[in-house]
Design an enzyme around this catalytic site. Structure first.
Site, PDB file in Angstrom:
ATOM      1  N   HIS A 122       0.370  -1.330   0.372  1.00 39.76           N
ATOM      2  CA  HIS A 122      -0.179   0.018  -0.095  1.00 39.76           C
ATOM      3  C   HIS A 122       1.065   1.446   0.051  1.00 39.76           C
ATOM      4  CE1 HIS A 122      -3.822   2.268   0.507  1.00 39.76           C
ATOM      5  NE2 HIS A 122      -3.434   2.834   1.340  1.00 39.76           N
ATOM      6  N   LYS A 184     -13.412  13.560  -5.397  1.00 43.95           N
ATOM      7  CA  LYS A 184     -14.527  13.725  -3.334  1.00 43.95           C
ATOM      8  C   LYS A 184     -15.260  14.939  -3.850  1.00 43.95           C
ATOM      9  CE  LYS A 184     -13.569   8.840  -0.955  1.00 43.95           C
ATOM     10  NZ  LYS A 184     -13.219   8.821  -0.217  1.00 43.95           N
ATOM     11  N   ARG A 186     -17.796  17.074  -1.004  1.00 42.97           N
ATOM     12  CA  ARG A 186     -18.757  16.531   0.303  1.00 42.97           C
ATOM     13  C   ARG A 186     -19.941  17.885   0.136  1.00 42.97           C
ATOM     14  NH1 ARG A 186     -18.496  14.375   4.818  1.00 42.97           N
ATOM     15  NH2 ARG A 186     -17.020  13.422   4.811  1.00 42.97           N
TER      16      ARG A 186
END
Length: 282
Positions: A122, A184, A186
């Site tokens: 990762h 993204k 919000r």
């Protein structure tokens, strides 16, 4: 000789075939008190290549024991291949008092080996925690192999900008299509909108790429969002198909066409092997 951990038996066999090396016998036992015994009944080589994904705490113990067993049997050089390294996502102390688990595991494994290979961790920087030479192997290109040849104007999407390199690798190996990542926005304290940064997916096939799919929640949200945007078929590809708990069902309910992963973790979705990439690194 190739020495396999219990979680990496198919991959170890594939690697032995790819390198024309002998595959050592191994046995695994659990005692009534819960302790484990991983042993190599027969080992006759100067060099050992231990292949063991540490997808559980027990697998970490197994790996430590296998390292010790081959040294005890006379191995002069040990290479430890960790296809999937557990605890690697805890690569920092995110809150006061937390351990850097990736560092703790790396320090524990270092004394028993001369070299470490790990596949698409990762955070690639976790190799810095080992006290021996350690390097990463990029097996993402293999994820293009099981994809249908007839994808319609494919878009290769990563969950965020930080993981776009895997999408780029898969797209390059596939040979056509474009690459993008989700952004993204919000909308409120409890509502977040996700959508591709640039690409129009209407009527196009989409390949979602990531290093690991664990619970499948983020991927399922992405699939649902793509469906709302008019995407045609949606495929999920990942190097490490952890697919914990109900992840596979979750993705199927979201409408994913298929899930493709590698054999760093041996699951039903493990349709391609990382053995060729590891063999090249060895």
């Amino acid at each position: 000789m190739i020495v396999s951990g219990s979680s990496s038996q198919s991959l170890s066999a594939a690697l032995a075939a790819a390198t024309d090396a002998d595959l050592a016998p191994v046995s695994f036992e659990r005692f009534p008190d819960g302790e484990l015994m991983a042993q190599v009944p027969y080992f006759d080589a100067d060099e050992a290549v231990i292949v063991a994904s540490t997808d559980s705490s027990d697998a970490h113990v197994e790996l430590l024991q296998l390292q010790d067993a081959v040294r005890e049997a006379g191995a002069d050089h040990v290479t430890t291949v960790i296809p999937y390294m557990g605890y690697a996502r805890q690569d920092a102390a995110f809150e006061p008092g937390q351990p850097v688990s990736a560092r703790a595991m790396a320090k524990a494994l270092s004394p028993g080996t001369d070299r470490v290979l790990t596949v698409n961790p990762h955070e690639p920087s976790i190799t810095d925690h080992f006290d021996v030479p350690a390097e990463t192997v990029d097996a993402a290109a293999q994820l293009a192999d099981p994809l249908p040849a007839d994808l319609t104007e494919p878009v290769f999407l990563s969950p965020d900008e930080g993981a776009v390199d895997i999408a780029e690798t898969v797209q390059t190996a596939y040979g056509r299509g474009r690459v993008d990542y989700f952004e993204k926005t919000r909308l409120s304290g409890s509502e977040v909108e996700i959508e591709p940064r640039d690409a129009d997916v209407d009527g196009r096939d989409v390949v979602l790429t990531d290093d690991i799919v664990a619970t499948g929640s983020t991927m399922a949200e992405s699939v649902a969002a793509l469906d709302d945007m008019g995407a045609a078929r949606v495929y999920v590809t990942c190097v490490h198909p952890m697919l914990a708990a109900d992840a596979t069902t979750k993705l199927a309910r979201a409408g994913v066409e298929a899930i493709y992963g590698t054999d760093t973790l041996e699951r039903a979705a493990s349709t391609v092997s990382v053995a060729p990439a590891i063999a090249d690194a060895l």
